[in-house]
Write an enzyme that holds these catalytic residues in place. Sequence first.
Site, short mmCIF file in Angstrom:
data_model
loop_
_atom_site.label_atom_id
_atom_site.label_comp_id
_atom_site.label_asym_id
_atom_site.label_seq_id
_atom_site.Cartn_x
_atom_site.Cartn_y
_atom_site.Cartn_z
N SER A 41 30.78 90.39 23.70
CA SER A 41 29.46 89.69 23.40
C SER A 41 29.23 88.37 23.49
CB SER A 41 29.27 90.04 21.80
OG SER A 41 28.13 89.63 21.49
N TYR A 88 30.62 90.50 12.61
CA TYR A 88 30.55 90.91 13.93
C TYR A 88 31.07 89.81 15.13
CZ TYR A 88 28.44 92.35 18.58
OH TYR A 88 27.99 92.81 19.75
#
Length: 256
Positions: free
Chosen positions: A147, A160
């Site tokens: 990501s 996250y």
Amino acid sequence: MERTAIVTGASRGIGRATALALAAEGFDIAAVAWRDTERLAALAADVEKLGRRCQSFDCDIGDLAAHAPLLDAVARACGAVHCLVNNAGVSVLRRGDLLDVAADSYDRCFDVNTRGTFFLTQAVARRMVAAPETPAGLHRSIVFVTSSNAVAATPERGEYCMSKIASHMAARLYALRLAASGIAVYEVQPGLILTEMTAPSKEKYDDLIGQGMTATPRWGLPEDVARVIRTMAAGLLPYTVGQEIRVDGGLLISRF
């Protein structure tokens, strides 16, 4: 030449687009997702329209005990694995103040995004290394889908971010370990990609994209990411080891 790719998180979003892109490249697909059998069935039908086989597997990659049975089932149904795409991932249970992060959300991110991905990669890599000599021209690869949050900090979903930077390092470590065995390891860092995971924040990021947050003034699409993964799996990036490619429309370029 028969080739098989395992794609985790294959039932939707980036995973689904990747499975279709790899099928178009000539791979048979072992599509892995958890509790999403209807969409896996729909994916299998679409892969078969491209002339390739698709076998579906219901598996929570966060459950380490499920890895060996999964890979045994893939071997029986599909044969040797030539590509693993580590796409399965989860977001935070609740966005909010970093001081309020709860253990259940933290553990969930790490169980799937980091721990499960690390050990599934280990299990696949062991089988790849132990396999008989690979025929000339048959490329083997492992792709980590991380990501932009492996680089950019977002405090309201800190757990996250932490799980994704750990997966970024895992990609580098496996790249170094497996290069001598002829197994290429890559990382893809998607930015703002329009999927079910990002849908709750769409209105917020629509405004930010309109204000120039990304150099390319649009959301990314799952197919944008899938095209990069297809290039990696096809062996078109020779002499490239452990490199991350950002599919983010220029989101992470420093500007002033």
